[in-house]
Design an enzyme around this catalytic site. Structure first.
Site, short mmCIF file in Angstrom:
data_model
loop_
_atom_site.label_atom_id
_atom_site.label_comp_id
_atom_site.label_asym_id
_atom_site.label_seq_id
_atom_site.Cartn_x
_atom_site.Cartn_y
_atom_site.Cartn_z
N ASP A 1 11.17 -21.79 -26.49
CA ASP A 1 10.64 -23.09 -26.06
C ASP A 1 11.61 -23.24 -24.68
O ASP A 1 12.43 -22.71 -24.27
CB ASP A 1 11.00 -24.10 -27.00
CG ASP A 1 12.41 -24.39 -27.59
OD1 ASP A 1 13.30 -23.84 -26.90
OD2 ASP A 1 12.53 -25.33 -28.29
N ASP B 1 14.18 -26.42 -23.28
CA ASP B 1 14.94 -27.61 -23.95
C ASP B 1 15.31 -28.53 -22.52
O ASP B 1 15.90 -27.81 -21.88
CB ASP B 1 16.00 -27.32 -25.09
CG ASP B 1 15.61 -26.32 -26.14
OD1 ASP B 1 14.96 -27.01 -26.92
OD2 ASP B 1 15.84 -25.15 -25.93
N ASP C 1 10.97 -29.11 -25.54
CA ASP C 1 11.69 -30.18 -26.24
C ASP C 1 12.35 -31.15 -25.05
O ASP C 1 12.85 -30.56 -24.25
CB ASP C 1 12.68 -29.82 -27.25
CG ASP C 1 12.23 -29.17 -28.22
OD1 ASP C 1 11.07 -29.67 -28.94
OD2 ASP C 1 12.92 -28.34 -29.27
P1 TTP Z 1 16.32 -24.25 -30.15
O1 TTP Z 1 15.30 -24.57 -28.98
O2 TTP Z 1 15.66 -24.32 -31.34
O3 TTP Z 1 16.90 -22.93 -29.82
P2 TTP Z 1 17.66 -22.09 -28.58
O4 TTP Z 1 17.04 -22.76 -27.24
O5 TTP Z 1 19.03 -21.87 -28.85
O6 TTP Z 1 16.64 -20.84 -28.45
P3 TTP Z 1 15.24 -20.65 -28.16
O7 TTP Z 1 15.31 -19.53 -27.11
O8 TTP Z 1 14.64 -19.75 -29.43
O9 TTP Z 1 14.65 -21.66 -28.06
O10 TTP Z 1 17.59 -25.19 -30.30
C1 TTP Z 1 18.29 -25.67 -29.24
C2 TTP Z 1 19.45 -26.32 -29.59
O11 TTP Z 1 19.17 -27.67 -29.99
C3 TTP Z 1 20.18 -25.85 -30.74
O12 TTP Z 1 21.48 -25.48 -30.72
C4 TTP Z 1 20.06 -26.66 -31.92
C5 TTP Z 1 19.85 -27.97 -31.06
N1 TTP Z 1 19.33 -29.18 -31.72
C6 TTP Z 1 18.07 -29.19 -32.30
O13 TTP Z 1 17.32 -28.15 -32.22
N2 TTP Z 1 17.75 -30.38 -32.98
C7 TTP Z 1 18.51 -31.43 -33.07
O14 TTP Z 1 18.19 -32.66 -33.49
C8 TTP Z 1 19.99 -31.29 -32.30
C9 TTP Z 1 20.98 -32.49 -32.47
C10 TTP Z 1 20.11 -30.22 -31.56
MN MN Z 2 15.43 -23.56 -27.08
MN MN Z 3 14.26 -26.54 -28.84
MN MN Z 4 13.73 -25.01 -32.23
#
Ligand code: TTP
Ligand code: MN
Ligand code: MN
Ligand code: MN
Length: 372
Positions: A204, A206, A296
């Site tokens: 995703d 973020d 996100d």
């Molecule tokens: P992700 O988007 O799930 O993972 P990522 O970006 O490390 O890897 P990917 O390439 O698969 O997307 O999560 C990103 C960060 O956000 C991870 O450290 C967890 C954090 N996070 C949440 O996902 N939810 C929350 O409520 C909080 C506080 C942090």
């Molecule tokens: Mn991510």
């Molecule tokens: Mn995420």
């Molecule tokens: Mn995630």
């Protein structure tokens, strides 16, 4: 006494937040195997085994050399006996029987497919599995019972299984910034998650959103998302409002968050030399000019921004270790809102990630060193 065993016995700090974990390392084959066992353990609801394999994998990511002999494995720190056996088997036979069995098991394969759906966690997937559901097509029979999130996840499953490239992430960033800036021109938008740690692709994209004037953030996320929706850029979204009782738990995050699926328009094609040539259109269905991408969006007040940035940059294991270190070693409770000293009963404000590491007495690690 050999050089290699000296390498293996070098001190490894016990918490992942005390060591530099690069994105690229020297033991990919073994790390991948341990992570399969970790995932399988989590599918079986075994948190302890999940942690054991995850910690072992994380330690190997920091090794400055490629493991070559079973002898070197004996002295590895923070690797349990089970993990060591797995590593030794791979070094000796190239494969580990347990890993092969897991990969071929019906439970693991189904759980991987089902938890791969946006909106489906391990509990839901396991309940479905026990009800006889094995694949995506089995879900058609219980379509009426799916949440809106799960329906959207199923509808866009194929696109969402494709990794998001950095180029795509940057185009999402332009969309997001454009929408937010149309309401607040000087809003701050930072890409977090795996891309901030230097990954070239992710599951995703973020983003963390903030502004020095907290008033400017009021209602901003909802307005920007509605604006994008009206332009057809959003396939699904739900917004979780800000919760005000987050302080109770160090694992709960209370920031206003939007979990979305964007319809990302394809990149404009480069003009090719034969751009003017007329192509016969054999396929009558028009080609789709967008890709579904998970996004996100998180809003943090300026005073909490550095904590939110640290908390949303990851990796997940790094975050978990950072909180465990804070609590066990420093008697402080860390979350993405702040840091609370349990004994002194006080909060530590911070205006940068560097300051937070300093409050914890930790060596500063750049985002690309947090790939634990
Ligand atoms: P992700 O988007 O799930 O993972 P990522 O970006 O490390 O890897 P990917 O390439 O698969 O997307 O999560 C990103 C960060 O956000 C991870 O450290 C967890 C954090 N996070 C949440 O996902 N939810 C929350 O409520 C909080 C506080 C942090
Ligand atoms: Mn991510
Ligand atoms: Mn995420
Ligand atoms: Mn995630």
């Amino acid at each position: 006494s050999s050089v290699s065993s000296d390498k293996a016995t070098q001190e490894t700090p016990s918490y992942a937040c005390q060591r530099r974990t690069p994105l690229h390392h020297h033991n990919k084959e073994i790390v991948d195997a341990l992570q399969i066992l970790a995932l399988s353990a989590s599918f079986q609801g075994s948190e302890a085994r999940y942690l054991g394999f995850t910690r072992a994998a994380s330690v190997l990511k920091c090794l400055p050399f490629t493991l070559q002999s079973a002898e070197e494995v004996k002295d590895l720190q923070f690797c349990g006996g089970h993990s060591k056996t797995v590593i030794q088997e791979i070094l000796e036979d190239r494969v580990c029987r347990e890993v092969e069995m897991v990969k071929n098991s019906e439970h693991y394969q189904s759980m991987k497919v089902l938890t791969g759906i946006f909106g489906v966690g391990i509990r839901t997937a396991d309940k479905w599995y026990r009800d006889g559901i094995r694949s995506l097509s089995d879900l058609n029979e219980i379509e009426g019972k799916l949440t809106g999130e799960q329906k959207a996840g199923l509808l866009h499953y194929t696109d969402l299984q494709q990794p998001v490239t950095r180029d795509e992430a940057e185009r999402v960033e332009q969309l997001v910034k454009g929408a937010l800036q149309s309401f607040v021109p000087d809003v701050q938008v930072t890409m977090t998650g795996g891309f901030r740690r230097g990954k070239q692709e992710g599951h995703d994209v973020d983003f963390l959103i903030t502004h020095p004037n907290e008033e400017a953030l009021n209602g901003l996320l909802r307005k920007a998302v509605a604006w994008l929706d009206s332009k057809g850029s959003i396939l699904y979204h739900h917004i979780k409002g800000r919760s005000h009782n987050f302080a109770r738990s160090s694992t709960m995050d209370g920031h206003e968050t939007c979990y979305a699926i964007f319809a990302l328009p394809n990149a404009c094609p480069e003009k090719s030399p034969d751009a003017g040539t007329i192509q016969p259109d054999l396929d009558k269905s028009p080609p789709r000019n967008w890709k579904a991408v998970r996004v996100d969006l998180v809003v943090a007040p300026y005073s909490e921004y550095s904590y939110a940035l640290l908390g949303w940059t990851g990796s997940k294991h790094f975050e978990r270790e950072l909180r465990r270190f804070s609590l066990q070693v420093k008697k402080m409770s860390l979350n993405s809102h702040g840091l609370f000293d349990i004994e002194k009963k006080c909060h530590y404000p911070a205006t940068s990630e560097e300051e937070i590491f300093a409050h914890l007495g930790l060596l500063y690690l750049t985002p690309s060193e947090r790939n634990a």
